[in-house]
Design a protein around this motif. Structure first.
Motif, mmCIF file in Angstrom:
data_model
loop_
_atom_site.group_PDB
_atom_site.id
_atom_site.type_symbol
_atom_site.label_atom_id
_atom_site.label_comp_id
_atom_site.label_asym_id
_atom_site.label_seq_id
_atom_site.Cartn_x
_atom_site.Cartn_y
_atom_site.Cartn_z
ATOM 1 N N ILE A 140 0.768 -1.241 0.071
ATOM 2 C CA ILE A 140 -0.026 -0.099 0.012
ATOM 3 C C ILE A 140 0.961 1.381 -0.028
ATOM 4 O O ILE A 140 0.516 1.932 -0.641
ATOM 5 C CB ILE A 140 -0.979 0.036 1.275
ATOM 6 C CG1 ILE A 140 -2.049 -1.113 1.186
ATOM 7 C CG2 ILE A 140 -1.650 1.157 1.159
ATOM 8 C CD1 ILE A 140 -2.663 -1.297 2.292
ATOM 9 N N GLY A 141 2.109 1.254 0.881
ATOM 10 C CA GLY A 141 2.997 2.376 0.892
ATOM 11 C C GLY A 141 3.486 2.849 -0.282
ATOM 12 O O GLY A 141 3.304 3.833 -0.887
ATOM 13 N N TRP B 294 -3.005 12.843 -5.748
ATOM 14 C CA TRP B 294 -3.825 13.012 -4.436
ATOM 15 C C TRP B 294 -3.885 11.447 -4.064
ATOM 16 O O TRP B 294 -3.991 11.142 -2.954
ATOM 17 C CB TRP B 294 -5.006 13.736 -4.657
ATOM 18 C CG TRP B 294 -5.066 14.924 -5.172
ATOM 19 C CD1 TRP B 294 -5.552 15.326 -6.456
ATOM 20 C CD2 TRP B 294 -4.137 15.972 -4.885
ATOM 21 N NE1 TRP B 294 -5.162 16.713 -6.696
ATOM 22 C CE2 TRP B 294 -4.269 17.176 -6.038
ATOM 23 C CE3 TRP B 294 -3.228 16.065 -4.037
ATOM 24 C CZ2 TRP B 294 -3.707 17.981 -5.853
ATOM 25 C CZ3 TRP B 294 -2.420 17.409 -3.926
ATOM 26 C CH2 TRP B 294 -2.878 18.393 -4.860
ATOM 27 N N VAL B 295 -4.210 10.817 -4.884
ATOM 28 C CA VAL B 295 -4.380 9.255 -4.721
ATOM 29 C C VAL B 295 -3.130 8.549 -3.950
ATOM 30 O O VAL B 295 -2.990 7.852 -3.113
ATOM 31 C CB VAL B 295 -5.058 8.281 -6.016
ATOM 32 C CG1 VAL B 295 -4.978 6.925 -5.387
ATOM 33 C CG2 VAL B 295 -6.252 8.922 -6.350
ATOM 34 N N GLY B 296 -1.964 8.783 -4.583
ATOM 35 C CA GLY B 296 -0.788 8.249 -4.302
ATOM 36 C C GLY B 296 -0.429 9.013 -2.769
ATOM 37 O O GLY B 296 -0.064 8.339 -2.049
ATOM 38 N N ALA B 297 -0.724 10.066 -2.672
ATOM 39 C CA ALA B 297 -0.244 10.410 -1.187
ATOM 40 C C ALA B 297 -1.157 9.978 -0.250
ATOM 41 O O ALA B 297 -0.803 9.746 0.937
ATOM 42 C CB ALA B 297 -0.816 12.141 -1.389
ATOM 43 N N GLY B 298 -2.468 9.711 -0.508
ATOM 44 C CA GLY B 298 -3.333 8.751 0.493
ATOM 45 C C GLY B 298 -2.903 7.316 0.593
ATOM 46 O O GLY B 298 -2.739 6.924 1.837
ATOM 47 N N LEU B 299 -2.429 6.849 -0.255
ATOM 48 C CA LEU B 299 -1.770 5.558 -0.175
ATOM 49 C C LEU B 299 -0.738 5.694 0.856
ATOM 50 O O LEU B 299 -0.272 4.760 1.512
ATOM 51 C CB LEU B 299 -1.444 5.012 -1.440
ATOM 52 C CG LEU B 299 -2.714 4.536 -2.360
ATOM 53 C CD1 LEU B 299 -2.257 4.178 -3.909
ATOM 54 C CD2 LEU B 299 -3.590 3.466 -1.608
ATOM 55 N N ALA B 300 0.307 6.493 0.449
ATOM 56 C CA ALA B 300 1.541 6.818 1.091
ATOM 57 C C ALA B 300 1.013 6.938 2.798
ATOM 58 O O ALA B 300 1.701 6.388 3.586
ATOM 59 C CB ALA B 300 2.427 7.981 0.681
ATOM 60 N N LEU B 301 0.122 7.887 2.920
ATOM 61 C CA LEU B 301 -0.235 7.974 4.270
ATOM 62 C C LEU B 301 -0.716 6.770 5.064
ATOM 63 O O LEU B 301 -0.706 6.458 6.243
ATOM 64 C CB LEU B 301 -1.333 9.130 4.343
ATOM 65 C CG LEU B 301 -0.791 10.687 4.141
ATOM 66 C CD1 LEU B 301 -1.951 11.672 4.109
ATOM 67 C CD2 LEU B 301 0.521 11.029 5.238
ATOM 68 N N ALA B 302 -1.423 5.916 4.141
ATOM 69 C CA ALA B 302 -2.117 4.576 4.738
ATOM 70 C C ALA B 302 -1.006 4.010 5.047
ATOM 71 O O ALA B 302 -0.776 3.148 6.083
ATOM 72 C CB ALA B 302 -2.798 4.164 3.587
ATOM 73 N N GLY B 303 0.313 3.971 4.209
ATOM 74 C CA GLY B 303 1.520 3.136 4.547
ATOM 75 C C GLY B 303 2.137 3.766 5.935
ATOM 76 O O GLY B 303 2.728 2.939 6.965
ATOM 77 N N VAL B 304 2.076 4.871 6.075
ATOM 78 C CA VAL B 304 2.513 5.490 7.231
ATOM 79 C C VAL B 304 1.631 5.011 8.584
ATOM 80 O O VAL B 304 2.290 4.717 9.576
ATOM 81 C CB VAL B 304 2.527 7.161 7.405
ATOM 82 C CG1 VAL B 304 2.900 7.556 8.632
ATOM 83 C CG2 VAL B 304 3.437 7.685 6.088
#
Length: 391
Positions: free
Chosen positions: A210-211, A359-369
Motif C-alpha cells: 500500500i505504501g 492525491w491518490v498516491g499521497a493517500g496511499l503513502a499516508l496509509a502506509g505511514v
C-alpha cells in the motif's frame, strides 16, 4: 562496492532493464506482432504476475540450497526466458515468455539481499543490500533508454537478447566472485511457510504494497502530467525519465545509509511521510516546469530509498526463513504497482485532471505511514528489538 557484491548489482541491472524497457518498446512490439497497444500491455501484467508468483515459490522450493547456487540457477532461468522472449514467433508465446521471465525477479532480489547482508562489513548491512538495488536503478538511467533506442531503431528482439547476455555475464561473475555461503538451516518447505502465520510479516507486506502503491499511482501517469499540465514536449519525456532514474540511484544509496543508522521501521515511517508530502507537491505544482523537474528527481530518490529498509523489515519478520521473507519485497512492490496504477486511474476515468493520481498516491503513502506506526507501536509494546535498532 565490494567485488563480491558486483554480480548482484549486475543481475539487478538486467532485471531492471527487462522490466522497465517494456514501457518504451511496447509500440514496436505491437506493430511487429500486429496487436493493439492494450493487448501489448498484457505483456507488462504477465511479467508482474510472474514476479508475484515466482518470488515466494522459487525461494521456498530451493530453501535448502546454498544461496550462491540458488542465485546461479535463478539467473540461468532469467537468461533462458529472456532468450525465449527474443525468439517468440507470436504474441501468445511472448506472453508466456514474459510471465516466465518474471518468475526469478523477486527471488533473485530476495536471496541476493540475504547474501549481501552476509557479505557486508559490520554496521553496513543495509548499505550492502542497497548496492544490489543500485543495479536496478542504473538500469533506468542507462539500460532502459538504450533498450528503447535499440527497439525503435533496430528490433525489440535485440533488446531481450542484450538482457540475456547480461544474464550470462551475471552467472559467470556469480561463480567467480561470490564466495560460498552455507544454507540457513531449514526443516523444509512446510516449515518455511509457517512465517505466513506471523502478523508482523503481513503487516510488513501491507506497508510495502500500500505504501509504495503511492509512488506507482504517481509514476504510472507521469507522462501525461508532464505533457498536458507542465507542457513539456513529448520528445523530452525520455530525458525526464532518465532524471527520475538518477534520483532512484541516489536514493537507494542514501536509503541504505539511513537504514544502517536508523531502525528499519522508523526509516520506513520517515520515508513514506516524505513521499506523501512530495506527491502533494506534485499535484499542487504540476504547472511549474522547474518544480516538476526537481520533484521528478526527488520522488524517484524517495521511492527507491525505501528499498533497503523494507528488505531489512521483511528479513526481521521472517527469521528461520529469511530468504523467503526477503523475496516477498518484490512481490509487495509489484502488488503496489498494480494497486497504484488502478486506483490512480479511477479519478481520470471520472474526468479529473492528470494531477489527480498524485492525491491518490499521497493517500496511499499516508496509509502506509499508518500501518508502519501501528507496527512501531506493537514492537514497543511487546519489547521487540529486531526492527527497532539499526543492523
Amino acid at each position: 562496492m565490494k567485488k563480491s557484491l558486483a554480480p548482484l548489482a549486475l543481475g539487478g541491472f538486467g532485471i531492471g532493464m527487462t522490466e522497465f524497457v517494456m514501457m518504451g518498446i511496447l509500440p514496436d512490439i505491437a506493430t511487429d506482432l500486429a496487436i493493439t497497444i492494450p493487448q501489448a500491455g498484457y505483456l507488462i501484467a504477465a511479467y508482474a504476475m510472474g514476479v508475484v508468483v515466482g518470488a515466494p515459490t522459487l525461494v521456498a522450493l530451493m530453501a535448502r540450497q546454498a544461496p550462491k547456487t540458488v542465485l546461479i540457477w535463478l539467473m540461468m532461468l532469467f537468461t533462458l526466458t529472456n532468450a525465449l522472449s527474443a525468439l517468440a514467433p507470436n504474441f501468445h508465446v511472448l506472453l508466456v515468455g514474459r510471465f516466465l521471465a518474471g518468475l526469478p525477479h523477486g527471488a533473485f532480489f530476495g536471496v541476493g539481499a540475504v547474501v549481501a547482508s552476509r557479505l557486508a562489513d559490520k554496521g553496513k548491512v543495509a548499505a550492502a543490500v542497497a548496492s544490489m538495488f543500485t543495479g536496478l536503478t542504473l538500469a533506468n538511467v542507462v539500460g532502459v533508454p538504450f533498450g528503447t533506442w535499440l527497439g525503435h531503431n533496430a528490433s525489440w528482439r535485440l533488446v531481450f537478447l542484450v538482457v540475456a547476455a547480461i544474464g550470462i555475464a551475471t552467472v559467470l561473475l556469480l561463480k567467480r566472485w561470490v564466495p560460498h555461503i552455507d544454507a540457513s538451516p531449514s526443516p523444509g518447505f512446510r516449515h518455511d511457510l509457517k512465517i505466513f502465520k506471523r502478523p508482523g510479516l503481513w503487516l510488513a507486506m501491507l506497508i510495502t504494497s500500500i505504501g509504495t502503491g503511492g509512488f506507482f499511482a504517481s509514476f504510472s501517469y507521469i507522462a501525461p502530467l508532464l505533457t498536458d499540465m507542465a507542457h513539456f514536449q513529448p520528445g523530452t519525456i525520455p530525458l525526464i525519465m532518465t532524471l527520475v532514474g538518477v534520483g532512484m540511484t541516489v536514493g537507494v544509496i542514501l536509503g541504505g545509509k539511513l537504514a544502517d543508522k536508523v531502525a528499519p521501521i522508523k526509516s520506513v515511517v520517515i520515508l513514506l511521510a516524505i513521499m506523501a508530502v512530495l506527491l502533494v507537491l506534485n499535484g499542487l505544482l504540476a504547472h511549474s516546469k522547474p518544480a516538476i523537474l526537481f520533484l521528478a528527481f526527488a520522488t524517484g530518490a524517495n521511492a527507491l530509498a525505501l528499498g533497503p529498509s523494507i528488505q531489512m523489515l521483511l528479513m526481521d519478520h521472517s527469521r528461520d526463513a529469511e530468504m523467503l521473507g526477503s523475496s516477498l519485497g518484490q512481490s509487495g512492490f509489484n502488488i503496489g504497482n498494480a494497486l497504484g496504477a488502478f486506483l490512480g486511474g479511477i479519478p481520470l476515468t471520472l474526468g479529473y485532471s492528470y494531477a489527480s493520481p498524485q492525491w491518490v498516491g499521497a493517500g496511499l503513502a499516508l496509509a502506509g505511514v499508518a500501518f508502519a506506526l501501528l507496527m512501531l507501536g506493537k514492537h514497543r509494546t511487546f519489547g521487540a528489538v529486531g526492527v527497532l535498532a539499526p543492523r
